[in-house]
Motif scaffolding. Structure first.
Motif, PDB file in Angstrom:
ATOM      1  N   LYS A  95       4.922   9.286  -9.336  1.00 21.40           N
ATOM      2  CA  LYS A  95       6.848   9.275  -7.772  1.00 21.40           C
ATOM      3  C   LYS A  95       7.472   7.333  -7.888  1.00 21.40           C
ATOM      4  CE  LYS A  95       4.812  12.286  -5.445  1.00 21.40           C
ATOM      5  NZ  LYS A  95       4.866  13.527  -3.235  1.00 21.40           N
ATOM      6  N   LEU A  96       7.853   7.021  -9.241  1.00 21.54           N
ATOM      7  CA  LEU A  96       8.147   5.919  -9.146  1.00 21.54           C
ATOM      8  C   LEU A  96       9.992   5.719  -8.933  1.00 21.54           C
ATOM      9  CD1 LEU A  96       7.893   5.426 -13.260  1.00 21.54           C
ATOM     10  CD2 LEU A  96       6.783   4.699 -10.950  1.00 21.54           C
ATOM     11  N   ALA A  97      10.564   6.841  -8.998  1.00 26.46           N
ATOM     12  CA  ALA A  97      12.141   7.030  -7.497  1.00 26.46           C
ATOM     13  C   ALA A  97      12.006   6.366  -6.513  1.00 26.46           C
ATOM     14  CB  ALA A  97      12.965   7.620  -8.638  1.00 26.46           C
ATOM     15  N   SER A  98      11.177   7.141  -6.182  1.00 23.36           N
ATOM     16  CA  SER A  98      10.654   7.214  -4.750  1.00 23.36           C
ATOM     17  C   SER A  98      10.471   5.862  -4.021  1.00 23.36           C
ATOM     18  CB  SER A  98       9.810   8.297  -3.870  1.00 23.36           C
ATOM     19  OG  SER A  98      10.837   9.913  -4.436  1.00 23.36           O
ATOM     20  N   ALA A  99       9.433   5.483  -4.916  1.00 28.75           N
ATOM     21  CA  ALA A  99       8.345   4.073  -4.988  1.00 28.75           C
ATOM     22  C   ALA A  99       9.898   3.306  -4.923  1.00 28.75           C
ATOM     23  CB  ALA A  99       8.042   3.580  -5.670  1.00 28.75           C
ATOM     24  N   VAL A 100      10.872   2.996  -4.960  1.00 31.39           N
ATOM     25  CA  VAL A 100      11.925   2.146  -5.888  1.00 31.39           C
ATOM     26  C   VAL A 100      12.823   2.267  -4.590  1.00 31.39           C
ATOM     27  CG1 VAL A 100      14.069   1.700  -6.919  1.00 31.39           C
ATOM     28  CG2 VAL A 100      11.890   1.846  -8.231  1.00 31.39           C
ATOM     29  N   SER A 101      13.349   3.547  -3.779  1.00 33.81           N
ATOM     30  CA  SER A 101      14.664   4.134  -2.767  1.00 33.81           C
ATOM     31  C   SER A 101      13.898   3.500  -2.133  1.00 33.81           C
ATOM     32  CB  SER A 101      14.177   5.403  -3.213  1.00 33.81           C
ATOM     33  OG  SER A 101      15.000   6.164  -4.057  1.00 33.81           O
ATOM     34  N   LEU A 102      12.315   3.849  -1.421  1.00 37.06           N
ATOM     35  CA  LEU A 102      11.524   3.324  -0.214  1.00 37.06           C
ATOM     36  C   LEU A 102      11.699   1.895  -0.061  1.00 37.06           C
ATOM     37  CD1 LEU A 102      10.806   4.279   2.409  1.00 37.06           C
ATOM     38  CD2 LEU A 102       8.011   4.226   0.673  1.00 37.06           C
ATOM     39  N   HIS A 103      11.740   1.231  -0.863  1.00 38.61           N
ATOM     40  CA  HIS A 103      11.932  -0.639  -1.223  1.00 38.61           C
ATOM     41  C   HIS A 103      12.479  -0.860  -0.992  1.00 38.61           C
ATOM     42  CE1 HIS A 103      10.696  -4.234  -2.478  1.00 38.61           C
ATOM     43  NE2 HIS A 103      11.271  -5.087  -2.959  1.00 38.61           N
ATOM     44  N   ARG A 104      13.330  -0.109  -1.934  1.00 39.16           N
ATOM     45  CA  ARG A 104      15.144  -0.589  -1.233  1.00 39.16           C
ATOM     46  C   ARG A 104      15.261  -0.226   0.145  1.00 39.16           C
ATOM     47  NH1 ARG A 104      19.316   3.039  -0.385  1.00 39.16           N
ATOM     48  NH2 ARG A 104      18.466   4.289  -2.192  1.00 39.16           N
ATOM     49  N   VAL A 105      14.872   0.856   1.539  1.00 39.12           N
ATOM     50  CA  VAL A 105      15.376   1.069   3.065  1.00 39.12           C
ATOM     51  C   VAL A 105      14.930   0.336   3.058  1.00 39.12           C
ATOM     52  CG1 VAL A 105      15.001   3.079   3.736  1.00 39.12           C
ATOM     53  CG2 VAL A 105      15.823   3.788   1.879  1.00 39.12           C
ATOM     54  N   LEU A 106      13.643  -0.223   2.926  1.00 31.80           N
ATOM     55  CA  LEU A 106      12.204  -1.251   3.910  1.00 31.80           C
ATOM     56  C   LEU A 106      12.536  -1.916   3.886  1.00 31.80           C
ATOM     57  CD1 LEU A 106       8.463   0.005   3.154  1.00 31.80           C
ATOM     58  CD2 LEU A 106       9.518   0.703   5.205  1.00 31.80           C
ATOM     59  N   SER A 107      13.279  -2.504   2.473  1.00 34.94           N
ATOM     60  CA  SER A 107      14.121  -4.509   2.277  1.00 34.94           C
ATOM     61  C   SER A 107      15.794  -4.055   3.951  1.00 34.94           C
ATOM     62  CB  SER A 107      14.541  -3.785   1.782  1.00 34.94           C
ATOM     63  OG  SER A 107      13.227  -4.299   0.932  1.00 34.94           O
ATOM     64  N   GLY A 108      16.054  -2.830   3.999  1.00 43.21           N
ATOM     65  CA  GLY A 108      17.269  -2.946   4.843  1.00 43.21           C
ATOM     66  C   GLY A 108      16.737  -2.982   6.155  1.00 43.21           C
ATOM     67  N   ASP A 138       1.227  -1.349   0.087  1.00 43.43           N
ATOM     68  CA  ASP A 138      -0.478  -0.365   0.265  1.00 43.43           C
ATOM     69  C   ASP A 138       0.953   1.203  -0.250  1.00 43.43           C
ATOM     70  OD1 ASP A 138      -2.590  -1.471  -0.546  1.00 43.43           O
ATOM     71  OD2 ASP A 138      -2.743  -2.253   2.217  1.00 43.43           O
ATOM     72  N   LEU A 139       2.354   1.088   0.768  1.00 42.73           N
ATOM     73  CA  LEU A 139       2.912   2.261   1.042  1.00 42.73           C
ATOM     74  C   LEU A 139       4.033   2.246  -0.709  1.00 42.73           C
ATOM     75  CD1 LEU A 139       3.217   4.062   3.027  1.00 42.73           C
ATOM     76  CD2 LEU A 139       5.883   3.067   3.662  1.00 42.73           C
ATOM     77  N   THR A 140       4.099   1.282  -0.822  1.00 49.33           N
ATOM     78  CA  THR A 140       5.079   1.436  -1.802  1.00 49.33           C
ATOM     79  C   THR A 140       4.342   2.056  -3.473  1.00 49.33           C
ATOM     80  OG1 THR A 140       5.395  -0.840  -2.587  1.00 49.33           O
ATOM     81  CG2 THR A 140       7.000   0.093  -0.962  1.00 49.33           C
ATOM     82  N   GLU A 141       2.833   0.952  -3.090  1.00 51.81           N
ATOM     83  CA  GLU A 141       2.581   1.527  -5.110  1.00 51.81           C
ATOM     84  C   GLU A 141       1.418   2.115  -4.396  1.00 51.81           C
ATOM     85  OE1 GLU A 141       0.310  -2.052  -4.459  1.00 51.81           O
ATOM     86  OE2 GLU A 141       1.532  -3.405  -5.854  1.00 51.81           O
ATOM     87  N   GLY A 142       1.239   3.042  -3.266  1.00 45.61           N
ATOM     88  CA  GLY A 142       0.886   4.822  -3.713  1.00 45.61           C
ATOM     89  C   GLY A 142       1.482   4.882  -3.764  1.00 45.61           C
TER      90      GLY A 142
END
Length: 323
Positions: free
Chosen positions: A165-178, A155-159
């Protein structure tokens, strides 16, 4: 003198204005409540290597935001148990904080930033992580981290993807994984809600370059800027080097038309042969006793170009139109 602390005693504890007092607990040896101003903080004192050492256990309050009297006693005993195993309790800060006091997303994020991000990442990366994790605490701050699901993450990343905001979604995915992988490694979680999730979007590599017409516009705009800003921008165009490398350029790095650029990753510098126009530009710079060429402090320190050029555009500056 130590006393048997009670919840009522702790709640009503005060200190004279501008001073701090410590209330010692007779139940848990070494446990104290430091009272000062608006804060009440649990501390543990013990001897390590012949020296008296203090360790902070957390602020007094009800879980999950704070540490209760019961949990403070448990935390103090856990610290002393480390001593019996010949370990320094300060190396196990996350273990000393009671489970109830660190089960919320906000508390675990705070531990992650303090114990991992601020310690292992460079300042620029740490700022990025903090900014992205603010989204996490804003949406789920009071939620137990064990209850965060894959659906919450999507819900957070797909929002962000839906907002373009594709770049922000990808960056957030990376940070959340860590973040969630770190939580698993610390025993806070048994499995990451990110496990098996692919990045929410694909972001193309940034290969945007200025056209010949745009280069002419930038060159003309730089001619309107006083030194060192105008010469700095023009030298960037001529050399094609990074902004920071050009800003930190020193006279001692020049040997006729050869510029020796220090390399922070390798011991050998990068050598660049400069064209005649670039050499004439450098020759026209003011001469100072200091080492740096592009400077506003007589060579004592390099310029900080990005903040200045963005914050203070020169009058009459020519702007390139977006293609």
């Amino acid at each position: 003198m130590a006393e048997r602390l009670t919840d009522l005693r702790v709640q009503n504890a005060t200190a004279p204005e501008g001073k701090r007092v410590i209330l010692w607990d007779s139940v848990a040896s070494g446990l104290g409540l430091r009272v000062g101003g608006r804060k009440k903080t649990w501390i543990a004192f013990y001897r390590l290597g012949g020296r008296r050492v203090m360790q902070t256990l957390g602020e007094y309050g009800e879980p999950p935001a704070g540490v209760s009297l019961v949990e403070a006693r448990k935390a103090c005993r856990a610290a002393l148990a480390k001593l019996e195993d010949y370990e320094d309790p300060r190396r196990h800060v996350a273990e000393v904080v009671p489970e109830q006091a660190r089960e919320s997303v906000a508390s675990v994020v705070a531990d992650y930033l303090r114990l991992h991000v601020d310690v292992r990442l460079k300042a620029k990366s740490a700022r990025e992580y903090r900014a992205l994790l603010r989204r996490l605490t804003a949406d789920w701050g009071g939620k137990p981290v064990t209850l965060v699901t894959r659906r919450d993450v999507l819900d957070l990343t797909e929002g962000l993807v839906a907002d373009g905001k594709l770049a922000s979604a990808v960056s957030l995915h990376r940070v959340l994984s860590g973040f969630f992988n770190w939580s698993v490694s610390r025993g806070v979680l048994t499995v990451s809600p990110m496990h098996g999730l692919k990045p929410p979007a694909r972001v193309a590599d940034r290969d945007r370059v200025l056209s010949d017409d745009e280069l002419r516009v930038v060159w003309a705009a730089a001619e309107r800027l006083a030194a060192p800003w105008g010469p700095y921008v023009r030298f960037l165009l001529l050399s094609g080097q990074r902004a920071g490398e050009v800003a930190r350029m020193r006279r001692q790095d020049l040997d006729r038309d050869l510029w020796s650029i220090p390399d922070t990753k390798r011991k050998t510098p990068h050598l660049l042969r400069l064209p005649p126009l670039a050499l004439r530009l450098l020759a026209g710079l003011p001469s100072f006793e200091g080492a740096f060429l592009f400077t506003t402090s007589e060579g004592e320190a390099p310029i900080s170009p990005n903040s200045h050029l963005k914050a203070e555009p020169a009058p009459g500056r020519v702007r390139a139109k977006s293609p």
